[in-house]
Design an enzyme around this catalytic site. Structure first.
Site, PDB file in Angstrom:
ATOM      1  CB  CYS A   7      13.276  -4.293   1.087  1.00 26.28           C
ATOM      2  SG  CYS A   7      14.504  -5.524   1.555  1.00 26.28           S
ATOM      3  N   GLY A   8      10.153  -5.554   2.654  1.00 24.47           N
ATOM      4  CA  GLY A   8       9.634  -6.003   3.952  1.00 24.47           C
ATOM      5  C   GLY A   8      10.032  -7.458   4.141  1.00 24.47           C
TER       6      GLY A   8
ATOM      7  CG  HIS B  82      -2.538 -11.309  -2.170  1.00 25.07           C
ATOM      8  ND1 HIS B  82      -3.369 -12.386  -2.397  1.00 25.07           N
ATOM      9  CD2 HIS B  82      -3.190 -10.524  -1.280  1.00 25.07           C
ATOM     10  CE1 HIS B  82      -4.464 -12.248  -1.677  1.00 25.07           C
ATOM     11  NE2 HIS B  82      -4.396 -11.128  -0.997  1.00 25.07           N
TER      12      HIS B  82
ATOM     13  N   GLY C 245       7.307 -14.427   5.682  1.00 24.09           N
ATOM     14  CA  GLY C 245       8.612 -14.256   5.060  1.00 24.09           C
ATOM     15  C   GLY C 245       9.750 -14.883   5.839  1.00 24.09           C
TER      16      GLY C 245
ATOM     17  CD  GLU D 214      -1.914 -19.685   4.540  1.00 22.87           C
ATOM     18  OE1 GLU D 214      -2.329 -18.655   5.089  1.00 22.87           O
ATOM     19  OE2 GLU D 214      -1.420 -19.699   3.405  1.00 22.87           O
TER      20      GLU D 214
END
Lengths: 475, 491
Positions: free
Chosen positions: B46-47, B133, B159, B394
C-alpha cells in the site's frame, strides 16, 4: 464640486433614499444604474432638487438643470392637461403648441433651432404639445434640456422611445455637449452606455451600493454582470434532454446518513450523526471551522474514503455495493473553494460549464450540440455571452466562481451542494451568486445544501438547518 | 538464483515480444469493469501505486482489500495506515489471499520475488496475479503456477497522478499485457482491460504490449533520458554557472524549475515545439549542441540498451540488492551532498520564457536525451509507440518531480530499478561530458545569447527546422498525442 453627504430623502410615494454619499467632480460624467425600483431616478431627481430631505446635506447643487425623464415628461403633460381642465369656456382648448413649449426664456434659440432640424421636428412646431406621441414629446424634452445652457444635464433613460436615427443623432450630439456640461445619465441597460461616461453609480434598495470608475475594467465587468442578473428575468437554462441519468424514486430520501462516524488516526471528527434529506428540502449546514462540514458533504459526494465504512444511502444506492462514484455524482452539483483550486485546467468558459454534464474537471468527452447550446444560455445568464471561447484560468476569481456554479447547476441535479459558495467573493459577486442560488431554490427541481458562515448570506427558500459542533476530540 | 526469462527465448520470439505494442481503440472498452464485477481484488502493498489504484478501483464499484505482511500490520506501519485510514479491509496473506480472485502485486520490484513466492501457494485455483511492472517475470524469470493467469496493468504516471486524474474524471495512459505462458483460461486480456477501466486508464489511452517490451523499454527510458539525463544535466549546468560567477540561488532555481518548464513545451508539441520556444539563433545553437551531445553520448545509450536487453543491467542491480544496496545508497548520499542539491532556489522571478532563453543547454540536453533514447530503443526492436511513451512522454513527469523535490528526493521517489539505472548513467555520463562542458559558457546556460542580433542564415534555419520535424519521435508523438486529443482536444 457637487456633493451629497449622508443624505436621506423621502419622496411622495413614501420611497426613501438612504444615506447617500456621493460626489461628482468636474469632468466626470456619471451613469446611475440598478434594477427597477432601486432608486435610480429618485437619485437623479435629488440633483434636480426634488424630494424631502430627512437627514444629511447637499452642497453645490446646480442652478440650471436640463432634465429629461419620464417624471419630467409626465409633469409637463400633467401641466398641459390642467390647462385644459382650467378652461371654463365651452371651447376645445388646443393647449400650448410645441413652439411655445420649446422657446422659453431659458432656451438658446440657435441651439434649439439646430436640434429641431436634427430631430426633424419642424413640421410639428405649431401642433399642440399634448397631441404628440410619446417619442415626439421625448424629443421636445430633449431639445429643451439641451438648449438651456444647463450646469448639469440629467438624462433619465433619454433613449427610451427614440427611433434608431434619433438615438444615433442624440448620441453624436452628446459627445459635443459633454465637453462643456457634466452629464448624469440614468440607464437600465449597460449596453447603451455612451463612451463619455466616466463613472457608474449602482443603486439598490434606495442605497448607493457601488461606485465604479469605468477605467477599472474588472469592477466594470462585475457590475455589468450584477446588473444583468438583477434586471433580466432570470430563467434557469434548459436541461439536457438526452441525459441518461436514471430517475429517482420520489418516495425515497435523496440522502440518508445513519450513525455517521468519521475518524482519523487519533481523533474523531464526527460521531453518531444522522441526517436525512428529502426531495425538495433546502438545507443550510453551519458550524465552526473544523466541525466537519466539508467531510460530511464529501461522504455524500463519494469523495471521502470513509464513505465505504459508514451507513450511507444516496440516490437509491446503499454505498459499498458495487456502485461507482460516477453513478453517485451524476445526481449532484457541487461547488466549493477547494473545487475552484482544483479546477486549474486550460479550458474554455463554455467547456467548464459543459464539464458539469460529465462531473469532470476539464472536458474529456465530445459534447453534443444541445450541451453547447445550454452552455451558451448559461453564459448569457451570467452576462458573459460571446465569451465562451475565452480561457477559464484567465478569469477573475469571482467570474470563475460564477462559472463553477453554472457548471454545478447545468444538469439540473436533484441535489446541489454549495460549500461556502461566496467565500472570497467581493460584494458584487456575492450578490450575483446569491441571486442565482435563489433562482434555483425557487425552481423546485433541486434540493440545495448551503454551507456558510455569514448570517447575512441567508437564502430565501432555505427552511432546514443542521448545525454542527466541534467535537470534543477535535477542540 | 534468478533465471532471466527473456534470455531463455529464441531470438524469433524475443523480437516478436519486443515489437508488441498497439494503441487500443476506445470501443474495445465498452464492457467497462464487468469482467471484475463482484470479484475479490486483493492488493499487496500500500504505497503510492497500491493505495491510489485501490482507491480508483473501489470508486469504480470494485471489491478491493489490502494484504500486508504480518509485521506491517502489527507495527502499524505506514502502509497499514494508508489502507486502514481509507476504510479498506486489511489482512495478512493467509487471511485474504486464499479467497482472492485477483491478486494485485503493487510492491516495489525488489520485493517481487519473495512476495510472489509467499502468496503463490496461497492463491486459489484459477485466480489471477497482476503486476504493474514486468521485471519479476522477465528479468528474474519468476515461474508462476500454471493454473494462474498473469497480467500486467501499468499506469504510466506516479500513483498520486493516477488518483488525481481519476478524480477529475479522466485517467492516465496505461500499458497492459498478458503473460502468454500464463493465460490458461484465455481471459487475461479481458481482466486487464477491466482493470484499466477501473483505474480510469481507458480514458487517456491504453497500449497493449508484452511483459518483455514493457520491461526493456521502461528500464531504458527511466535510466537514460528520464532520470539519468536530468540528474547529470542538473549537476553539470549548475556547476558551470557557479564556475562562471553566477548567483547560486538563481542557478539553482533556473535548473530546479527549468526542466519542468521546458519539458511542458515538450509534452504539448514534442521536441519541435520545445525548440520553437527559442529565438532563431538560440534554436540553431541548441540544435548544434544537441547534435554534438548525441555523438558523445550515443555509445552510452547503446551500452545501456544492450545491458538491458541481455540482462547485464538487472544482474548487476540484483547483485547490489544482494549486497545491501551498498553502491546505490552510497551514491544516493553523495547526491544529497552536491552543490546543486545544497543550494536552495533563490526567490527572484524567472519568467516562463526566460527558462528557455537562459537554458539553451538544458533544451539541448533534453532533445539529445529524448532522441537518443528513442532511437536506441527502436533500433533494439522496441516499437515506436512504446519508445515514445518511455522517453518523451514521461520526461515531463520526472521534471515535475525535480521541480518539487530536487534530485535526492526524486531518486528516493522513483522506482528502485530507475534509481539504480540513474546511478549507472550518472556515473558514466559525468566524465563523458567533461570535455564538452569545458567549452560551455553562460550564453547557453544562465544568461542567454546576447540579444543585439537576432539574425540567422535562412538556409541553416530551414535545415534545422526540417531536421527537428523529420525526427521519427515527432511523427509517432503527433499520432499518439492525437489519440489523446480525440478526448482532450476540447480541453
Amino acid at each position: 464640486m457637487l456633493q451629497l453627504h449622508d443624505l436621506s430623502v423621502e419622496f411622495d410615494e413614501g420611497f426613501q433614499l438612504k444615506h447617500i454619499n456621493w460626489q461628482i467632480q468636474q469632468h466626470q460624467h456619471w451613469l446611475i444604474t440598478g434594477a427597477n425600483g432601486a432608486g435610480k431616478s429618485a437619485l437623479a431627481a435629488v440633483l434636480a432638487g426634488y424630494g424631502e430631505i430627512l437627514a444629511g446635506s447637499t452642497s453645490r447643487l446646480p442652478t440650471t438643470i436640463g432634465w429629461v425623464s419620464f417624471e419630467a415628461q409626465a409633469q409637463l403633460i400633467q401641466a398641459e392637461l390642467k390647462k385644459d381642465d382650467a378652461d371654463i369656456l365651452d371651447v376645445i382648448s388646443l393647449g400650448t403648441c410645441v413652439r411655445e413649449i420649446i422657446f422659453t426664456n431659458e432656451t438658446d434659440p440657435v441651439i434649439a433651432g439646430e436640434l429641431i432640424q436634427k430631430f426633424e421636428l419642424e413640421y410639428l412646431l405649431e401642433r399642440a404639445f399634448r397631441k404628440l406621441s410619446t417619442g415626439e414629446t421625448r424629443k421636445v424634452m430633449l431639445i429643451k434640456a439641451l438648449s438651456c445652457h444647463a450646469d448639469l444635464l440629467i438624462l433619465d433613460e433619454p433613449f427610451d422611445g427614440l427611433d434608431q436615427a434619433s438615438h444615433t443623432m442624440l448620441q453624436n450630439h452628446l459627445t459635443h455637449v459633454v465637453k462643456h456640461t457634466p452629464v448624469v445619465m440614468v440607464l437600465n441597460r449597460f449596453d447603451e452606455i455612451p463612451d463619455f461616461i466616466s463613472h457608474i453609480a449602482y443603486m439598490e434598495d434606495g442605497q448607493l451600493r457601488h461606485q465604479v470608475n469605468r477605467e477599472d475594467t474588472q469592477a466594470f465587468n462585475e457590475l455589468y454582470q450584477l446588473l444583468h442578473l438583477k434586471t433580466t428575468h432570470l430563467q434557469v437554462p434548459d436541461s439536457d434532454t438526452d441525459n441518461t441519468r436514471p430517475a429517482l424514486n420520489p418516495k425515497e430520501p435523496l440522502v440518508k446518513l445513519s450513525n455517521i462516524c468519521i475518524k482519523h488516526t487519533d481523533m474523531v471528527l464526527i460521531e453518531n450523526l444522522n441526517w436525512c434529506i428529502q426531495p425538495n428540502q433546502h438545507w443550510q449546514l453551519s458550524g465552526p471551522n473544523g466541525s466537519g462540514k466539508t467531510a460530511i458533504l464529501s461522504l455524500i459526494t463519494g469523495d471521502h474514503p470513509q464513505c465505504y465504512t459508514n451507513d450511507i444511502f444516496v440516490f437509491g444506492f446503499q454505498r459499498g455495493n458495487g456502485e461507482s462514484i460516477w453513478q453517485i455524482k451524476q445526481h449532484i452539483g457541487y461547488v466549493s473553494t477547494a473545487l475552484q483550486w482544483e479546477y486549474r485546467v486550460g479550458t474554455s468558459l463554455a467547456n467548464v460549464i459543459i464539464s458539469g454534464f460529465y462531473d469532470s474537471i476539464g472536458l474529456y468527452s465530445k459534447s453534443t450540440d444541445q450541451q453547447k447550446h445550454i452552455a451558451n444560455q448559461w453564459l448569457e445568464l451570467l452576462g458573459m455571452q460571446g465569451r465562451g471561447d475565452q480561457p477559464f484560468n484567465k478569469l477573475s476569481y469571482g467570474d470563475q466562481r460564477l462559472l463553477l456554479i453554472a457548471r454545478a447547476m447545468v444538469k439540473h441535479p436533484p441535489l446541489l451542494i454549495l460549500d461556502e459558495p461566496c467565500l472570497g467573493l467581493d460584494d458584487i459577486n456575492r450578490q450575483l451568486v446569491l441571486a442565482l442560488i435563489e433562482k434555483v431554490c425557487a425552481a423546485k427541481e433541486t434540493s440545495v445544501i448551503y454551507v456558510n458562515h455569514h448570517a447575512q448570506d441567508r437564502i430565501a427558500g432555505i427552511d432546514h438547518y443542521l448545525a454542527l459542533e466541534k467535537s470534543a476530540d477535535n477542540a | 538464483m534468478s533465471n532471466n526469462y527473456f534470455n531463455t527465448l529464441p531470438l524469433r520470439e524475443q523480437l516478436e515480444q519486443l515489437a508488441k505494442c498497439r494503441f487500443m481503440h476506445m470501443n474495445e472498452f465498452t464492457e467497462g469493469v464487468e469482467a471484475l464485477k463482484g470479484k475479490k481484488m486483493v492488493i499487496i502493498g500500500c504505497g503510492a501505486q497500491g493505495l491510489n489504484q485501490g482507491l480508483n478501483l473501489r470508486d469504480s464499484g470494485l471489491d478491493v482489500s489490502y494484504t500486508l505482511r504480518q509485521s506491517a500490520i502489527t507495527e502499524k506501519r505506514q502502509s497499514f495506515k494508508n489502507a486502514s485510514e481509507n476504510g479498506f479491509t486489511v489482512g495478512t496473506y493467509e487471511e485474504l489471499i486464499p479467497s482472492a480472485d485477483i491478486v494485485l502485486n503493487l510492491t516495489p520490484d525488489k520485493q517481487h520475488s519473495p512476495v510472489v513466492a509467499a502468496v503463490m501457494p496461497l492463491m486459489k485455483q484459477g485466480a489471477c496475479l497482476s503486476y504493474s511492472h514486468g521485471f519479476n517475470i522477465v528479468e528474474e524469470g519468476m515461474k508462476v503456477r500454471e493454473d494462474l493467469t498473469v497480467i500486467m496493468v501499468a499506469p504510466k504516471c506516479p500513483g498520486s497522478e493516477v488518483r488525481a486524474e481519476y478524480v477529475r474524471g479522466f485517467g492516465v495512459p496505461t500499458l497492459i499485457a498478458v503473460h502468454e505462458d500464463n493465460d490458461p483460461q484465455g481471459h487475461g486480456l479481458a481482466l486487464a482491460k477491466a482493470y484499466a477501466v477501473g483505474t480510469g486508464g481507458h480514458k487517456a489511452g491504453v497500449l497493449m504490449s508484452s511483459f518483455i517490451a514493457e520491461v526493456k523499454s521502461d528500464l531504458m527510458g527511466e535510466q537514460t533520458i528520464l532520470c539519468g539525463m536530468l540528474q547529470t544535466g542538473s549537476l553539470l549546468c549548475f556547476d558551470k554557472m557557479i564556475e562562471k560567477g553566477m548567483d547560486a540561488g538563481y542557478a539553482s532555481k533556473l535548473i530546479q524549475y527549468g526542466w519542468e518548464t521546458i519539458t511542458e513545451a515538450l509534452k504539448y508539441g514534442g521536441v519541435t515545439n520545445m525548440l520553437d520556444r527559442l529565438s532563431n539563433p538560440a534554436k540553431i545553437k541548441a540544435f548544434d549542441l544537441s547534435e554534438e551531445l548525441k555523438v558523445i553520448m550515443r555509445p552510452l545509450y547503446n551500452k545501456h540498451q544492450d545491458d538491458i536487453i541481455n540482462g547485464t543491467f538487472s544482474a548487476t542491480m540484483m547483485a547490489d540488492w544482494a549486497n545491501d544496496d551498498v553502491n546505490l545508497l552510497g551514491w544516493r548520499a553523495a547526491t544529497g551532498e552536491t552543490a546543486f542539491e545544497k543550494t536552495p532556489a533563490g526567490d527572484m522571478e524567472i519568467s516562463e520564457q526566460e527558462y528557455f532563453d537562459h537554458g539553451i543547454l538544458m533544451v539541448a540536453m533534453v532533445k539529445a536525451g529524448v532522441e537518443l533514447a528513442f532511437e536506441t530503443m527502436t533500433a533494439a526492436g522496441i516499437i515506436a509507440d512504446s519508445a515514445y511513451y518511455e522517453s518523451l512522454h514521461e520526461t515531463p513527469l520526472i521534471a515535475n518531480t525535480i521541480a518539487r523535490k530536487k534530485l535526492y528526493e526524486m531518486n528516493a521517489t522513483i522506482s528502485d530499478t530507475a534509481e539504480y539505472g540513474c546511478y549507472l548513467y550518472n556515473h558514466a555520463c559525468l566524465p563523458l561530458l567533461a570535455d564538452f562542458m569545458k567549452g560551455m559558457d553562460t550564453d547557453v546556460i544562465g544568461r542567454g545569447l546576447a540579444s543585439d542580433d537576432n539574425g540567422v542564415d535562412n538556409a541553416r534555419l530551414i535545415e534545422v527546422n526540417a531536421a527537428l520535424r523529420d525526427h521519427p519521435v515527432e511523427a509517432i508523438g503527433a499520432t499518439l498525442r492525437g489519440h489523446m486529443a480525440d478526448m482532450k482536444k476540447i480541453v
